[in-house]
Design an enzyme around this catalytic site. Structure first.
Site, short mmCIF file in Angstrom:
data_model
loop_
_atom_site.label_atom_id
_atom_site.label_comp_id
_atom_site.label_asym_id
_atom_site.label_seq_id
_atom_site.Cartn_x
_atom_site.Cartn_y
_atom_site.Cartn_z
N HIS A 147 14.35 0.00 30.31
CA HIS A 147 13.82 0.00 28.94
C HIS A 147 14.98 0.11 27.94
CE1 HIS A 147 10.80 1.53 25.83
NE2 HIS A 147 11.95 1.96 25.33
N GLU A 148 15.88 1.06 28.17
CA GLU A 148 16.99 1.26 27.23
C GLU A 148 18.00 0.11 27.29
OE1 GLU A 148 16.73 3.48 24.98
OE2 GLU A 148 14.95 4.38 25.93
N HIS A 151 16.68 -2.54 25.14
CA HIS A 151 17.03 -2.29 23.73
C HIS A 151 18.44 -2.79 23.42
CE1 HIS A 151 13.63 -0.18 22.07
NE2 HIS A 151 13.70 0.86 22.90
N GLU A 198 9.40 -1.01 20.93
CA GLU A 198 9.15 -0.26 22.15
C GLU A 198 8.31 -1.07 23.13
OE1 GLU A 198 10.05 3.34 23.09
OE2 GLU A 198 11.55 2.18 22.05
#
Length: 373
Positions: A147-148, A151, A198
């Site tokens: 997930h990060e 980003h 997100e």
């Protein structure tokens, strides 16, 4: 500084760091492959917000990024082969799978609140809290690390950093009415974008972990703690459906007010959105190796992105069970009178026509009399 990784997954020192189990790798994948349409459209709207460009350019030169890096270096634990080695392996795996050439530094910071973030202006930094590390198992954590990294690949770190700074600044300037209003307008726009971003990063986490059950478990734990034996994925997703469909127009307005101060979407909503995408043809095409490449980004049409975002919102409004979205959809289709529909929505008659020929002194038939009536 992060480690450099070549196209074949080998670092420049010659060591090979491949995922701990066989997972698909997405060479040269563009962030467009997993970005949620709402993420892109919200970012475009943010950039059009009055004063945003001025603030962005000013803060890009003023924010103390070197100080930020020194802070984490001095007061957190930097992930490496010697410290939190399992997280270091996950980070390298995630960068290998999403083909992120430069592995960003990762830090573990003491905080019981489960959280993670990707920040930085020139180069991204990933920070995870001890609360998150202690809460999640290996596969759940792998999805969070992915997930990060998502980003980072999407370039979200810059806007996230500015959001953190402006949120802090708004608190300090709360006594200046006009100054605070101007900053809060931009903070509100940034929060709206970040909530949508997100959803994109959740998709990136699934592409890295390639285990939907682990992604679901992680979201449930963030919502309800480390009590999986007391939780159920289907029941958790049912909450999202009840949240979207329940109530009348008053509840729809309350939902909007509740989410405005938040930086993240509600966890049940994230889980439902991710499951929907995992079952879509778009996800299957990516897993089959058919996805946009970064080499094609320069040829991407902005108008195509707008059309895709517009189509997404149109479908969302049309299929939504939320009373306010139903009202918007019906009015767009020319159905009903606005005043009548709003009165019924706020009066609790969302699903049926208002009662007729009611006596002046009689309460509505489906409204129980109050004590003392």
């Amino acid at each position: 500084m992060g480690d450099h990784m070549s196209d074949d997954g080998r670092e420049q020192d010659g060591q090979e760091h491949l995922p701990s189990r066989q997972r698909r790798r997405f060479a040269e994948i563009s962030s467009r492959a997993y970005e949620h349409p709402a993420d892109r459209s919200a970012l475009v709207a943010l950039r059009k917000l009055s004063g945003f460009d001025t603030v962005f350019k000013a803060l890009s030169g003023l924010l103390p990024e070197r100080s930020l890096r020194l802070l984490f270096l001095s007061d957190s634990v930097r992930v490496s082969d010697q410290q939190f080695a399992h997280l270091n392996d996950m980070l390298r795996d995630a960068c290998y799978i999403l083909d992120l050439e430069k592995v960003p530094p990762m830090y573990v910071t003491q905080d019981p609140q489960p959280n993670a973030m990707c920040i930085g202006l020139d180069e991204p930094i990933i920070v995870v809290t001890t609360g998150l590390v202690e809460l999640l198992d290996e596969e759940e954590m792998r999805a969070v690390v992915g997930h990060e990294v998502g980003h980072a690949l999407s370039g979200h770190a810059v806007y996230r950093t500015i959001l953190l700074f402006l949120t802090s600044l708004a608190v300090r300037l709360a006594w200046i009415p006009l100054g605070n209003l101007a900053i809060m307008a931009i903070v509100t726009g940034l929060r709206e974008w970040f909530r949508k971003s997100e959803l994109s990063a959740d998709r990136a986490g699934l592409l890295v972990g390639q285990d939907l059950r682990a992604s679901m478990r992680g979201l449930m734990k963030i919502a309800g703690g480390n009590h999986l034996h007391q939780m159920n994925v289907d029941a958790f997703l049912q909450q999202a459906e009840e949240y979207e469909a329940g109530g009348d127009l008053r509840d729809s307005v309350l939902k909007i007010l509740n989410v405005l101060p938040r930086s993240h979407p509600f966890t049940t909503v994230r889980a439902a959105e991710l499951k929907k995408w995992a079952e879509s043809r778009d996800y299957q095409r990516i897993m089959d190796g058919h996805y946009p490449r970064r080499t094609e980004d320069k040829d991407t049409s902005v108008s195509d992105s707008f059309r895709e975002s517009a189509a997404h919102y149109a479908n969302h409004v049309k299929s939504s069970k939320d009373p306010l979205m139903k009202l918007v959809s019906d009015l767009a289709g020319g159905a009903g009178d606005l005043g009548d529909r709003v009165r019924r929505g706020f009066g609790g008659f969302t699903g049926s026509a208002p009662p007729k020929d009611r006596g002046k002194d009689q309460p509505p038939t489906d409204t129980p009399p109050r004590d003392g009536d």
